[in-house]
Design an enzyme around this catalytic site. Structure first.
Site, PDB file in Angstrom:
ATOM      1  N   CYS A 115       1.620  -2.137  15.446  1.00 38.80           N
ATOM      2  CA  CYS A 115       1.568  -1.855  14.009  1.00 38.80           C
ATOM      3  C   CYS A 115       0.866  -2.973  13.241  1.00 38.80           C
ATOM      4  O   CYS A 115       1.201  -4.149  13.401  1.00 38.80           O
ATOM      5  CB  CYS A 115       2.987  -1.661  13.475  1.00 38.80           C
ATOM      6  SG  CYS A 115       3.026  -1.331  11.706  1.00 38.80           S
ATOM      7  N   CYS A 118       6.710  -4.784  15.685  1.00 42.52           N
ATOM      8  CA  CYS A 118       6.147  -3.771  16.577  1.00 42.52           C
ATOM      9  C   CYS A 118       4.709  -4.174  16.923  1.00 42.52           C
ATOM     10  O   CYS A 118       3.891  -4.392  16.027  1.00 42.52           O
ATOM     11  CB  CYS A 118       6.161  -2.402  15.917  1.00 42.52           C
ATOM     12  SG  CYS A 118       7.802  -1.898  15.360  1.00 42.52           S
ATOM     13  N   ASN A 177      -3.038   5.316  15.884  1.00 35.74           N
ATOM     14  CA  ASN A 177      -4.112   4.888  15.000  1.00 35.74           C
ATOM     15  C   ASN A 177      -4.493   3.474  15.392  1.00 35.74           C
ATOM     16  O   ASN A 177      -3.668   2.574  15.327  1.00 35.74           O
ATOM     17  CB  ASN A 177      -3.641   4.935  13.548  1.00 35.74           C
ATOM     18  CG  ASN A 177      -3.149   6.320  13.205  1.00 35.74           C
ATOM     19  OD1 ASN A 177      -3.839   7.297  13.423  1.00 35.74           O
ATOM     20  ND2 ASN A 177      -1.923   6.405  12.702  1.00 35.74           N
ATOM     21  N   SER A 202      11.794   5.744  14.857  1.00 33.58           N
ATOM     22  CA  SER A 202      10.568   5.475  15.618  1.00 33.58           C
ATOM     23  C   SER A 202      10.967   5.036  17.013  1.00 33.58           C
ATOM     24  O   SER A 202      11.355   3.891  17.215  1.00 33.58           O
ATOM     25  CB  SER A 202       9.767   4.377  14.909  1.00 33.58           C
ATOM     26  OG  SER A 202       9.489   4.802  13.598  1.00 33.58           O
ATOM     27  N   LEU A 203      10.898   5.954  17.944  1.00 33.12           N
ATOM     28  CA  LEU A 203      11.431   5.691  19.290  1.00 33.12           C
ATOM     29  C   LEU A 203      10.366   5.100  20.225  1.00 33.12           C
ATOM     30  O   LEU A 203      10.534   4.003  20.747  1.00 33.12           O
ATOM     31  CB  LEU A 203      12.004   6.994  19.849  1.00 33.12           C
ATOM     32  CG  LEU A 203      12.801   6.900  21.142  1.00 33.12           C
ATOM     33  CD1 LEU A 203      13.983   5.953  21.009  1.00 33.12           C
ATOM     34  CD2 LEU A 203      13.278   8.285  21.582  1.00 33.12           C
ATOM     35  N   HIS A 204       9.311   5.832  20.453  1.00 34.84           N
ATOM     36  CA  HIS A 204       8.150   5.417  21.262  1.00 34.84           C
ATOM     37  C   HIS A 204       8.431   5.167  22.741  1.00 34.84           C
ATOM     38  O   HIS A 204       7.516   5.261  23.558  1.00 34.84           O
ATOM     39  CB  HIS A 204       7.442   4.195  20.661  1.00 34.84           C
ATOM     40  CG  HIS A 204       7.023   4.383  19.241  1.00 34.84           C
ATOM     41  ND1 HIS A 204       6.318   5.484  18.812  1.00 34.84           N
ATOM     42  CD2 HIS A 204       7.235   3.639  18.125  1.00 34.84           C
ATOM     43  CE1 HIS A 204       6.094   5.398  17.519  1.00 34.84           C
ATOM     44  NE2 HIS A 204       6.651   4.296  17.056  1.00 34.84           N
ATOM     45  N   CYS A 220       3.537   8.590   1.010  1.00 31.40           N
ATOM     46  CA  CYS A 220       4.034   7.652   2.006  1.00 31.40           C
ATOM     47  C   CYS A 220       4.182   6.315   1.284  1.00 31.40           C
ATOM     48  O   CYS A 220       3.187   5.762   0.807  1.00 31.40           O
ATOM     49  CB  CYS A 220       3.037   7.578   3.157  1.00 31.40           C
ATOM     50  SG  CYS A 220       3.463   6.325   4.381  1.00 31.40           S
ATOM     51  N   CYS A 239       6.549  -6.997   6.783  1.00 29.41           N
ATOM     52  CA  CYS A 239       7.654  -6.371   7.523  1.00 29.41           C
ATOM     53  C   CYS A 239       8.386  -7.434   8.323  1.00 29.41           C
ATOM     54  O   CYS A 239       7.782  -8.392   8.803  1.00 29.41           O
ATOM     55  CB  CYS A 239       7.126  -5.291   8.464  1.00 29.41           C
ATOM     56  SG  CYS A 239       8.440  -4.293   9.213  1.00 29.41           S
ATOM     57  N   GLY A 285       6.948  -1.963   5.894  1.00 30.85           N
ATOM     58  CA  GLY A 285       8.330  -2.437   5.829  1.00 30.85           C
ATOM     59  C   GLY A 285       9.323  -1.582   6.577  1.00 30.85           C
ATOM     60  O   GLY A 285       9.026  -0.467   7.000  1.00 30.85           O
ATOM     61  N   GLU A 286      10.510  -2.149   6.762  1.00 31.79           N
ATOM     62  CA  GLU A 286      11.602  -1.450   7.428  1.00 31.79           C
ATOM     63  C   GLU A 286      12.637  -1.105   6.343  1.00 31.79           C
ATOM     64  O   GLU A 286      13.365  -1.989   5.866  1.00 31.79           O
ATOM     65  CB  GLU A 286      12.211  -2.356   8.515  1.00 31.79           C
ATOM     66  CG  GLU A 286      13.526  -1.889   9.087  1.00 31.79           C
ATOM     67  CD  GLU A 286      13.536  -0.422   9.524  1.00 31.79           C
ATOM     68  OE1 GLU A 286      12.638   0.024  10.243  1.00 31.79           O
ATOM     69  OE2 GLU A 286      14.470   0.297   9.116  1.00 31.79           O
ATOM     70  N   SER A 330      12.265   6.605   7.448  1.00 33.85           N
ATOM     71  CA  SER A 330      11.943   6.318   8.851  1.00 33.85           C
ATOM     72  C   SER A 330      12.355   4.894   9.198  1.00 33.85           C
ATOM     73  O   SER A 330      12.010   3.956   8.493  1.00 33.85           O
ATOM     74  CB  SER A 330      10.437   6.500   9.067  1.00 33.85           C
ATOM     75  OG  SER A 330      10.101   6.194  10.402  1.00 33.85           O
ATOM     76  N   CYS A 383      -0.587   5.929   9.618  1.00 32.89           N
ATOM     77  CA  CYS A 383       0.604   5.190  10.041  1.00 32.89           C
ATOM     78  C   CYS A 383       0.228   3.949  10.827  1.00 32.89           C
ATOM     79  O   CYS A 383      -0.566   4.011  11.757  1.00 32.89           O
ATOM     80  CB  CYS A 383       1.437   6.041  10.998  1.00 32.89           C
ATOM     81  SG  CYS A 383       2.528   7.165  10.202  1.00 32.89           S
ATOM     82  N   GLU A 440       0.835  -1.201   0.000  1.00 35.13           N
ATOM     83  CA  GLU A 440       0.000   0.000   0.000  1.00 35.13           C
ATOM     84  C   GLU A 440       0.868   1.248   0.000  1.00 35.13           C
ATOM     85  O   GLU A 440       1.972   1.260   0.548  1.00 35.13           O
ATOM     86  CB  GLU A 440      -0.917  -0.014   1.236  1.00 35.13           C
ATOM     87  CG  GLU A 440      -1.970  -1.110   1.111  1.00 35.13           C
ATOM     88  CD  GLU A 440      -2.832  -1.321   2.350  1.00 35.13           C
ATOM     89  OE1 GLU A 440      -3.906  -1.905   2.200  1.00 35.13           O
ATOM     90  OE2 GLU A 440      -2.428  -0.926   3.454  1.00 35.13           O
TER      91      GLU A 440
HETATM   92  N1  SAH Z   1       9.641   0.549   9.822  1.00 37.70           N
HETATM   93  C1  SAH Z   1       9.744   1.969   9.746  1.00 37.70           C
HETATM   94  C2  SAH Z   1       8.752   2.630   8.802  1.00 37.70           C
HETATM   95  C3  SAH Z   1       7.313   2.167   8.833  1.00 37.70           C
HETATM   96  S1  SAH Z   1       6.279   2.631  10.196  1.00 37.70           S
HETATM   97  C4  SAH Z   1       9.664   2.573  11.125  1.00 37.70           C
HETATM   98  O1  SAH Z   1       9.363   1.858  12.068  1.00 37.70           O
HETATM   99  O2  SAH Z   1       9.936   3.762  11.268  1.00 37.70           O
HETATM  100  C5  SAH Z   1       6.021   4.348  10.070  1.00 37.70           C
HETATM  101  C6  SAH Z   1       5.707   5.027  11.402  1.00 37.70           C
HETATM  102  O3  SAH Z   1       4.393   4.668  11.883  1.00 37.70           O
HETATM  103  C7  SAH Z   1       6.655   4.637  12.514  1.00 37.70           C
HETATM  104  O4  SAH Z   1       7.027   5.770  13.243  1.00 37.70           O
HETATM  105  C8  SAH Z   1       5.812   3.704  13.353  1.00 37.70           C
HETATM  106  O5  SAH Z   1       6.279   3.577  14.649  1.00 37.70           O
HETATM  107  C9  SAH Z   1       4.458   4.356  13.254  1.00 37.70           C
HETATM  108  N2  SAH Z   1       3.341   3.492  13.609  1.00 37.70           N
HETATM  109  C10 SAH Z   1       3.234   2.160  13.481  1.00 37.70           C
HETATM  110  N3  SAH Z   1       2.044   1.736  13.905  1.00 37.70           N
HETATM  111  C11 SAH Z   1       1.365   2.829  14.316  1.00 37.70           C
HETATM  112  C12 SAH Z   1       0.055   3.050  14.837  1.00 37.70           C
HETATM  113  N4  SAH Z   1      -0.788   2.042  15.006  1.00 37.70           N
HETATM  114  N5  SAH Z   1      -0.314   4.315  15.134  1.00 37.70           N
HETATM  115  C13 SAH Z   1       0.536   5.337  14.924  1.00 37.70           C
HETATM  116  N6  SAH Z   1       1.771   5.206  14.427  1.00 37.70           N
HETATM  117  C14 SAH Z   1       2.192   3.964  14.128  1.00 37.70           C
END
Ligand code: SAH
Length: 350
Positions: free
Chosen positions: A124, A121, A299, A223-225, A110, A117, A168-169, A200, A342, A97
């Site tokens: 995700c 995570c 999301n 993507s730290l979180h 995007c 992937c 994907g990463e 990212s 995302c 997508e």
């Molecule tokens: N693998 C890469 C790129 C894809 S994810 C990465 O992790 O950065 C793109 C972004 O969406 C990342 O910052 C990820 O942490 C975030 N993301 C993933 N799932 C999400 C969700 N359910 N709600 C909000 N952001 C999310």
């Protein structure tokens, strides 16, 4: 060279020199290679028959030996906020997508870098699909071209920004992602500015260092979180192999080599990372190298463990970060009604 099921060669796996040489070997002018190359990349030909300045016999010959593995936008969903999600069919029947996100002043694409992937995570949707394969450079490039065309059709303006935040990463498909960016930015491709591209990553230390060595001109987001290992490993289990100390070291290396700051993507979840200790750990993490923080909205992916934190928690993050002179943006999500935001990309429509 990329072989396909039909044993024909994917012509876009050849670079310009290889294509020129191919014609020389056939006793033709090298220039023929330049013409074909231009059709493939600049003019986005889907078919050899589109190449009108090439003789019929050469076109037929090309058709016998090569294929153009062009993507096909199979389904297009438009959100009430203007966001468009594309289901992109690949030559082997797999789907990824891509998303077009318009704002009053710009259009962002995007794009996906892998089918599924390889990371896991917990929050995700893409992680629920296992990694099936890497995308080729032309498959990434085609997603960008398709969104550029959509931007021109709907908003009368070209695409302005690209984020590698689809499925994907990207750092786990390093070579192909870099080659696609070379084409997106090159004069022989779209000629876009690398400053408008953001890659990212979830944080693969070795690959961040490799990227730093290649001195890219595009932006890096991480993507730290969570800046606390014990918490991060629970939501991003691969953090076990790539602990925060290793990521910090890689980021320092990045900054030494490139001199550019990194953006940290951060979602705040209720009961997971919405306490003062989480904020303080992030503030400390932000002291490692110059950076900026994007607090992004969660999301929903139908998982009861995850819920967007209260506004009060977001305010606390904003306040503490600003107090420490760290640049912070609070981001609203786009395209939620069509699962285009995302972390929601999971090929639901297919
Ligand atoms: N693998 C890469 C790129 C894809 S994810 C990465 O992790 O950065 C793109 C972004 O969406 C990342 O910052 C990820 O942490 C975030 N993301 C993933 N799932 C999400 C969700 N359910 N709600 C909000 N952001 C999310």
């Amino acid at each position: 060279m990329e072989q396909t099921q039909t044993n024909k060669i994917d012509i876009r796996s050849l670079d310009l020199e290889q294509l020129r040489q191919y014609f020389v070997d056939r006793g033709e002018k090298a220039f023929r290679g330049n013409q074909i190359y231009e059709w493939l990349w600049k003019k986005g030909a889907h078919d050899f028959d589109d190449m009108t300045n090439i003789s019929k016999s050469t076109r037929a010959f090309l058709d016998q030996h090569f294929v153009i593995n062009h993507i096909r936008v199979d389904d297009m969903q438009r959100s009430s906020d203007g966001t468009i999600k594309n289901a992109v069919k690949l030559h082997d029947g797999l789907t990824v997508e891509s998303v077009m996100i318009p704002t009053p002043t710009r259009t962002t694409a995007c794009v996906s870098s892998q089918v599924g992937c390889s990371l896991n995570c917990e929050f995700c949707a893409t992680a629920r699909l296992k990694r099936m394969r890497n995308l080729n450079p032309d498959e990434i490039y085609d997603q960008v071209v398709a969104i550029d065309q959509q931007s021109r059709a709907y908003y009368n303006r070209p695409l302005s920004n690209i984020v590698f935040m689809g499925m994907g990463e990207p750092l786990m498909n390093y070579k192909n992602v870099i080659r696609s960016i070379d084409k997106i930015t090159g004069d022989d491709g779209l000629g876009m500015s690398p400053k408008r591209i953001t890659l990212s990553t979830s944080g693969v230390p070795k690959m961040i260092k490799k990227l730093a060595d290649d001195r890219p001109k595009f932006n890096l987001a991480l993507s730290l979180h969570s800046a606390i290992d014990e918490k991060r490993v629970k939501i991003m289990p691969f953090n076990e192999q790539f602990p925060l100390d290793d990521i910090k070291e890689a980021l320092k290396y990045w900054y030494e080599k490139t001199g550019t700051r990194v953006t940290y993507e951060y979602v705040v979840w209720k009961g997971i990372n919405d306490q003062m200790e989480d904020v303080q750990a992030l503030v400390e993490f932000c002291k490692v190298i110059p950076c900026k923080v994007n607090i992004i909205e969660y999301n929903s992916i139908d998982d009861a463990r995850f819920e967007q934190a209260a506004t009060k928690a977001i305010d606390m993050y904003e306040h503490e970060l600003e107090k420490n002179r760290i640049v912070v943006n609070i981001r609203r999500s786009r395209g939620k009604d069509i699962d285009a935001a995302c972390g929601q990309l999971a090929n639901k429509s297919s």
